[in-house]
Scaffold this motif. Structure first.
Motif, PDB file in Angstrom:
ATOM      1  N   LEU A  90       0.427  -0.736  -0.008  1.00 38.82           N
ATOM      2  CA  LEU A  90       0.100   0.003   0.159  1.00 38.82           C
ATOM      3  C   LEU A  90       1.009   1.223  -0.058  1.00 38.82           C
ATOM      4  O   LEU A  90       0.461   2.926  -0.559  1.00 38.82           O
ATOM      5  CB  LEU A  90      -1.096  -0.129   1.104  1.00 38.82           C
ATOM      6  CG  LEU A  90      -1.969  -0.667   1.419  1.00 38.82           C
ATOM      7  CD1 LEU A  90      -2.751  -1.131   2.578  1.00 38.82           C
ATOM      8  CD2 LEU A  90      -3.019  -0.948  -0.302  1.00 38.82           C
ATOM      9  N   ASP A  91       2.122   0.953   0.326  1.00 43.71           N
ATOM     10  CA  ASP A  91       2.861   2.606   0.583  1.00 43.71           C
ATOM     11  C   ASP A  91       3.291   2.932  -0.550  1.00 43.71           C
ATOM     12  O   ASP A  91       3.052   4.152  -0.737  1.00 43.71           O
ATOM     13  CB  ASP A  91       4.052   2.472   1.803  1.00 43.71           C
ATOM     14  CG  ASP A  91       3.530   2.450   3.145  1.00 43.71           C
ATOM     15  OD1 ASP A  91       2.385   2.512   3.843  1.00 43.71           O
ATOM     16  OD2 ASP A  91       4.546   1.541   3.911  1.00 43.71           O
ATOM     17  N   LEU A  92       3.857   1.348  -1.820  1.00 41.00           N
ATOM     18  CA  LEU A  92       4.340   1.428  -2.440  1.00 41.00           C
ATOM     19  C   LEU A  92       3.006   2.535  -3.437  1.00 41.00           C
ATOM     20  O   LEU A  92       3.730   3.289  -4.804  1.00 41.00           O
ATOM     21  CB  LEU A  92       4.941   0.691  -3.168  1.00 41.00           C
ATOM     22  CG  LEU A  92       5.710  -0.061  -4.434  1.00 41.00           C
ATOM     23  CD1 LEU A  92       6.985   1.403  -4.414  1.00 41.00           C
ATOM     24  CD2 LEU A  92       5.490  -1.219  -4.734  1.00 41.00           C
ATOM     25  N   GLN A  93       2.082   1.661  -3.489  1.00 45.78           N
ATOM     26  CA  GLN A  93       0.793   2.056  -4.156  1.00 45.78           C
ATOM     27  C   GLN A  93       1.070   3.810  -4.294  1.00 45.78           C
ATOM     28  O   GLN A  93      -0.183   4.671  -5.510  1.00 45.78           O
ATOM     29  CB  GLN A  93      -0.393   1.529  -4.199  1.00 45.78           C
ATOM     30  CG  GLN A  93      -1.257   1.568  -4.398  1.00 45.78           C
ATOM     31  CD  GLN A  93      -2.842   0.480  -4.962  1.00 45.78           C
ATOM     32  OE1 GLN A  93      -3.299   0.420  -4.002  1.00 45.78           O
ATOM     33  NE2 GLN A  93      -2.781   0.060  -6.242  1.00 45.78           N
ATOM     34  N   GLN A  94       0.569   4.016  -3.032  1.00 45.80           N
ATOM     35  CA  GLN A  94      -0.151   5.346  -2.305  1.00 45.80           C
ATOM     36  C   GLN A  94       1.450   6.320  -3.366  1.00 45.80           C
ATOM     37  O   GLN A  94       0.742   7.284  -3.663  1.00 45.80           O
ATOM     38  CB  GLN A  94       0.367   5.420  -0.888  1.00 45.80           C
ATOM     39  CG  GLN A  94      -0.671   5.049  -0.576  1.00 45.80           C
ATOM     40  CD  GLN A  94      -2.587   5.457  -0.617  1.00 45.80           C
ATOM     41  OE1 GLN A  94      -2.556   6.777  -1.160  1.00 45.80           O
ATOM     42  NE2 GLN A  94      -3.577   5.263   0.013  1.00 45.80           N
ATOM     43  N   GLU A  95       2.937   5.958  -3.142  1.00 48.83           N
ATOM     44  CA  GLU A  95       3.761   6.493  -3.823  1.00 48.83           C
ATOM     45  C   GLU A  95       3.096   6.575  -4.935  1.00 48.83           C
ATOM     46  O   GLU A  95       3.570   7.845  -5.506  1.00 48.83           O
ATOM     47  CB  GLU A  95       5.152   5.963  -3.198  1.00 48.83           C
ATOM     48  CG  GLU A  95       6.118   6.907  -3.963  1.00 48.83           C
ATOM     49  CD  GLU A  95       7.329   5.736  -3.746  1.00 48.83           C
ATOM     50  OE1 GLU A  95       8.167   6.390  -3.903  1.00 48.83           O
ATOM     51  OE2 GLU A  95       7.600   5.454  -2.259  1.00 48.83           O
ATOM     52  N   SER A  96       3.339   5.741  -5.551  1.00 52.55           N
ATOM     53  CA  SER A  96       3.088   5.553  -7.186  1.00 52.55           C
ATOM     54  C   SER A  96       2.358   7.176  -7.068  1.00 52.55           C
ATOM     55  O   SER A  96       2.136   7.407  -8.504  1.00 52.55           O
ATOM     56  CB  SER A  96       2.852   3.808  -7.782  1.00 52.55           C
ATOM     57  OG  SER A  96       3.913   3.436  -7.293  1.00 52.55           O
ATOM     58  N   VAL A  97       0.739   6.636  -6.780  1.00 53.99           N
ATOM     59  CA  VAL A  97      -0.484   7.561  -7.073  1.00 53.99           C
ATOM     60  C   VAL A  97       0.214   8.567  -7.469  1.00 53.99           C
ATOM     61  O   VAL A  97      -0.402   9.566  -7.804  1.00 53.99           O
ATOM     62  CB  VAL A  97      -1.079   6.883  -6.550  1.00 53.99           C
ATOM     63  CG1 VAL A  97      -2.681   8.110  -6.333  1.00 53.99           C
ATOM     64  CG2 VAL A  97      -2.395   5.944  -6.911  1.00 53.99           C
TER      65      VAL A  97
END
Length: 212
Positions: A67-74
């Motif tokens: 989720l941290d990676l996804q939030q960063e990518s978004v």
């Protein structure tokens, strides 16, 4: 008993991940993790309290990473536009598999309910519920950015792009996502987003003539 060092705890979580992925949920026991890490059973029990605490923390670590990676990518993609942000969210499983291969296999190939069972510590259960909410909040945020809507039908389209399409195009392939697979995923997401979601559903009127 001295408190285990931080890197020892990570070693235990790494071992739990590996055992679950390679041998299934039943392979993850305190004894097996102790053997894999050279930590004592007592040290592992002191750190996690139970098998449920151990596997729960392993799952939470993997989920936080994703989720941290996804939030960063978004966040990085939103500056280019909301469609690019949805594409970035959908591509996260591929990036995650490259960066954290073992955590990726845990989340994508092991059923959470089978791994955790029914003996989940309260603090782990609370954190799992919070993480589920984080993902839904991301869907709502992207729906608002695209269409100014947060109703169920708009959110379902985002969920299809971020969960359904990656599952079908990347995860069911049973191999590491390559550039061609990721390009197909991006094309599919962009194609879905060329159409607006259906209008919000009307509340079903359960009133019958006989009750009026």
């Amino acid at each position: 008993m001295p408190r285990p060092r931080v890197h020892d705890l990570d070693d235990a979580l790494d071992a739990a991940e590996r055992l679950a992925v390679e041998g299934g949920p039943s392979a993850v026991t305190l004894r097996a993790v102790a053997a894999a890490t050279e930590m004592s059973n007592g040290a592992i029990y002191h750190a996690f309290g139970s098998r449920g605490g151990l596997v729960g923390r392993a799952w939470l670590r993997a989920a936080h990473r994703f989720l941290d990676l996804q939030q960063e990518s978004v966040e990085d993609a939103l500056g280019r536009g909301p469609v690019d942000a949805v594409v970035a969210a959908a591509d996260t499983p591929a990036v995650f598999a490259e960066r954290f291969p073992q955590s990726s296999r845990l989340l994508l190939t092991v059923r959470r309910d089978e791994l955790l069972g029914s003996e989940i510590p309260d603090d782990v259960a609370t954190e799992l519920s919070r993480l589920d909410s984080v993902l839904v909040e991301l869907f709502v945020r992207l729906a608002l950015a695209l269409w100014g809507r947060r109703d169920g039908r708009a959110v379902e389209v985002i969920e299809a792009c971020v969960v359904g399409l990656p599952t079908g195009l990347l995860l069911h392939a049973q191999r590491k996502p390559d550039d061609a697979m990721r390009r197909r995923l991006e094309a599919a997401v962009r194609a879905v987003l060329t159409l607006d979601p259906p209008p919000p559903g009307k509340r079903h009127d359960k009133t019958t003539k006989g009750s009026r």
